[in-house]
Design an enzyme around this catalytic site. Structure first.
Site, short mmCIF file in Angstrom:
data_model
loop_
_atom_site.label_atom_id
_atom_site.label_comp_id
_atom_site.label_asym_id
_atom_site.label_seq_id
_atom_site.Cartn_x
_atom_site.Cartn_y
_atom_site.Cartn_z
N TYR A 133 41.01 32.19 33.14
CA TYR A 133 41.74 32.04 34.41
C TYR A 133 43.12 31.45 34.11
O TYR A 133 43.24 30.50 33.32
CB TYR A 133 40.96 31.14 35.38
CG TYR A 133 39.70 31.86 35.83
CD1 TYR A 133 39.71 32.73 36.91
CD2 TYR A 133 38.51 31.73 35.11
CE1 TYR A 133 38.58 33.46 37.26
CE2 TYR A 133 37.37 32.45 35.45
CZ TYR A 133 37.42 33.31 36.53
OH TYR A 133 36.31 34.04 36.87
N SER A 134 44.14 32.02 34.72
CA SER A 134 45.49 31.47 34.55
C SER A 134 45.54 30.07 35.14
O SER A 134 44.94 29.82 36.19
CB SER A 134 46.52 32.32 35.28
OG SER A 134 46.54 33.61 34.76
N CYS A 183 52.61 39.70 36.09
CA CYS A 183 51.22 39.24 36.01
C CYS A 183 50.41 39.77 37.18
O CYS A 183 50.86 39.70 38.33
CB CYS A 183 51.16 37.71 35.99
SG CYS A 183 49.49 37.10 35.67
N GLU A 219 51.23 39.99 31.47
CA GLU A 219 49.86 39.45 31.46
C GLU A 219 49.11 40.17 32.58
O GLU A 219 49.25 39.83 33.75
CB GLU A 219 49.87 37.95 31.72
CG GLU A 219 48.48 37.37 31.70
CD GLU A 219 48.32 36.27 30.68
OE1 GLU A 219 48.46 36.56 29.47
OE2 GLU A 219 48.08 35.14 31.09
N TYR A 251 45.29 41.97 33.89
CA TYR A 251 43.84 41.90 33.62
C TYR A 251 43.05 42.65 34.69
O TYR A 251 43.60 42.98 35.70
CB TYR A 251 43.38 40.43 33.53
CG TYR A 251 43.84 39.55 34.68
CD1 TYR A 251 43.13 39.49 35.88
CD2 TYR A 251 45.01 38.78 34.58
CE1 TYR A 251 43.54 38.66 36.92
CE2 TYR A 251 45.43 37.96 35.61
CZ TYR A 251 44.68 37.90 36.79
OH TYR A 251 45.11 37.11 37.80
C1 LIG Z 1 44.38 36.22 30.82
C2 LIG Z 1 43.56 36.35 32.08
C3 LIG Z 1 43.88 35.60 33.18
C4 LIG Z 1 43.12 35.72 34.35
N1 LIG Z 1 43.48 34.98 35.42
C5 LIG Z 1 42.77 35.08 36.55
C6 LIG Z 1 43.14 34.30 37.69
O1 LIG Z 1 44.11 33.53 37.66
N2 LIG Z 1 42.38 34.43 38.81
C7 LIG Z 1 41.30 35.29 38.88
O2 LIG Z 1 40.65 35.34 39.94
N3 LIG Z 1 40.95 36.03 37.81
C8 LIG Z 1 41.63 35.93 36.66
N4 LIG Z 1 41.26 36.69 35.59
C9 LIG Z 1 40.04 37.53 35.68
C10 LIG Z 1 38.78 36.69 35.37
O3 LIG Z 1 38.79 36.34 33.99
C11 LIG Z 1 37.48 37.44 35.65
O4 LIG Z 1 37.51 38.66 34.95
C12 LIG Z 1 37.23 37.69 37.11
O5 LIG Z 1 37.16 36.47 37.83
C13 LIG Z 1 35.90 38.43 37.31
O6 LIG Z 1 34.91 37.71 36.65
P1 LIG Z 1 33.44 37.58 37.25
O7 LIG Z 1 32.62 36.81 36.28
O8 LIG Z 1 33.46 37.10 38.66
O9 LIG Z 1 32.96 39.09 37.31
P2 LIG Z 1 31.91 39.76 36.30
O10 LIG Z 1 30.54 39.26 36.59
O11 LIG Z 1 32.41 39.61 34.92
O12 LIG Z 1 32.03 41.22 36.81
C14 LIG Z 1 33.18 41.95 36.55
C15 LIG Z 1 32.73 43.18 35.81
O13 LIG Z 1 31.85 43.89 36.65
C16 LIG Z 1 32.24 45.22 36.72
N5 LIG Z 1 32.01 45.61 38.13
C17 LIG Z 1 32.86 45.40 39.16
N6 LIG Z 1 32.35 45.91 40.29
C18 LIG Z 1 31.12 46.42 39.96
C19 LIG Z 1 30.12 47.09 40.70
N7 LIG Z 1 30.25 47.32 41.98
N8 LIG Z 1 28.98 47.46 40.05
C20 LIG Z 1 28.84 47.24 38.74
N9 LIG Z 1 29.79 46.62 37.97
C21 LIG Z 1 30.90 46.23 38.59
C22 LIG Z 1 33.66 45.29 36.31
O14 LIG Z 1 33.88 46.42 35.53
C23 LIG Z 1 33.85 44.07 35.45
O15 LIG Z 1 33.66 44.40 34.10
C24 LIG Z 1 42.01 36.60 34.41
C25 LIG Z 1 41.68 37.37 33.29
C26 LIG Z 1 42.44 37.25 32.16
C27 LIG Z 1 42.07 38.08 30.98
#
Ligand SMILES: Cc1cc2nc3c(=O)[nH]c(=O)nc-3n(C[C@H](O)[C@H](O)[C@H](O)COP(=O)(O)OP(=O)(O)OC[C@H]3O[C@@H](n4cnc5c(N)ncnc54)[C@H](O)[C@@H]3O)c2cc1C
Length: 334
Positions: free
Chosen positions: A101-102, A275, A332, A334
């Site tokens: 997360y940023s 970003c 940046e 994602y």
């Molecule tokens: C450098 C960087 C900075 C970031 N900064 C931020 C930030 O500031 N704020 C922020 O909110 N996020 C940010 N993110 C994104 C964050 O890291 C997560 O990826 C995001 O919050 C989703 O994670 P999660 O665990 O909730 O979802 P996960 O449980 O990991 O699920 C997401 C995955 O599920 C898959 N998916 C999505 N919908 C479905 C569906 N309907 N059925 C099946 N699969 C599905 C997607 O392909 C994805 O791979 C950043 C990412 C990076 C790399």
């Protein structure tokens, strides 16, 4: 999983950006002080909705985390990210992986003493791709559910290129974000603001609906405080508003504002930071190509002669090798 595994902002595999006139000397940013195999416990200090309206259909929260006493205290610079390890296991029985997360805070944090960092987290909510069940992202929902006082397992900081220059006054800035991509810019603008806004900064930030604009009041306050040194252009893509007659994306906003942006974009002082949602960078590079002559465009992107000369024929896969960002364009996504 290492901090690099989810995303690779500083991947060694990518071609390193080209040095051009006006290339910045970036701030020194320390990385991986806390690694995923030895994460630290911190505490949630506050959590609040940060969309413009509480009735927004997107759930995005500003979450503050107290990192006092951990190696993260006082150790990040604005623009970097940190890792969160959600509790529990994935469907294969493995511990959940780290998500990045940023950091949405300035370098000195939310309270000016380096103890509190913030994130801008959007709940990932979807319908199952293979069925019609509700799909809830693991880490984003875990984070947004946390109450004040809750423990949280974190790592970081991460990232060394998406940061301000060592001497911020030597450059002007065009910040372009979509959605939670606003987070690092809240931090960077906090740093610039603390210095009395020594440069010109323009923020173009995209949201689908007016209700979804993030940190609206904070940026309006900055605009009121710094006048023409801070230009704030929230941009709505799914409806028109009194301030914006047609819905548009951030790249359309760039074209619409091209006259105002041209002196900024042509200047050797200017750095562009992008970003947000992966894919946004192509439209922005195409917009830059539409606004700028080839020499000025070369300040930010080197266009390989083998690709079509018409930017409409450019594709995202051409970035970064055929459309090669220079040291004055920071990405940046994602
Ligand atoms: C450098 C960087 C900075 C970031 N900064 C931020 C930030 O500031 N704020 C922020 O909110 N996020 C940010 N993110 C994104 C964050 O890291 C997560 O990826 C995001 O919050 C989703 O994670 P999660 O665990 O909730 O979802 P996960 O449980 O990991 O699920 C997401 C995955 O599920 C898959 N998916 C999505 N919908 C479905 C569906 N309907 N059925 C099946 N699969 C599905 C997607 O392909 C994805 O791979 C950043 C990412 C990076 C790399």
């Amino acid at each position: 999983m290492t901090e690099r595994a989810q995303h690779d902002p500083d991947s060694p595999k990518k071609p390193s950006p080209t040095q051009v006139a006006g290339s910045p000397l970036l701030r020194e940013a320390r990385q991986h002080l806390v690694r995923a195999h030895e994460p630290v416990l911190a505490t949630v200090r506050a959590s609040r909705i940060c969309t413009r309206s509480q009735k927004s259909a997107a759930w995005v929260r500003h979450i503050e985390i107290d990192v006092s006493g951990t190696p993260l205290e006082g150790s990040w610079v604005s623009g970097q990210s940190f890792g969160v390890i959600p509790p529990g296991q994935d469907p294969n029985g493995n511990p959940h992986k780290l998500r990045l997360y940023s950091i949405a805070s300035p370098t000195k944090g939310e309270t000016g003493d380096g103890t509190i960092l913030a994130t801008t987290t959007k709940r990932l909510i979807d319908e199952g791709w293979d069925n019609h069940e509700l799909f809830l992202g693991v880490c984003s929902n875990y984070l947004c559910d946390l109450d004040e006082g809750a423990p949280i397992t974190i790592t970081g900081p991460v990232g060394k290129r998406f940061v301000l220059p060592e001497d911020p006054s030597k450059h002007d800035y065009l910040f372009i974000s979509t959605g939670t991509g606003i987070a690092p810019f809240r931090g960077m603008l906090g740093d610039l603001s603390e210095l009395g806004m020594p440069s010109k900064a323009t923020l173009i930030t995209g949201a689908p609906y007016e209700s979804d604009i993030l940190y609206f009041e904070e940026f309006m306050a900055l605009r009121d405080r710094f006048g023409d040194r801070f230009t704030y252009l929230p941009t709505i893509s799914r409806h028109s508003t009194p301030a914006q007659t047609d819905p548009m994306y951030v790249q359309d906003r760039m074209k619409l504002e091209s006259e105002r942006l041209l002196p900024l974009l042509k200047s050797e002082r200017t750095l562009i930071y992008i970003c947000g949602v992966a894919g946004m960078e192509l439209g922005i590079i195409q917009a830059l190509a539409g606004i700028l002559d080839p020499v000025s465009l070369g300040q930010y992107v080197l266009v390989d002669p083998s690709i079509p000369s018409d930017p409409e024929g450019w594709e995202r896969t051409m970035i970064p090798r055929k459309l090669k960002p220079t040291k004055r364009l920071m990405l940046e996504v994602y």
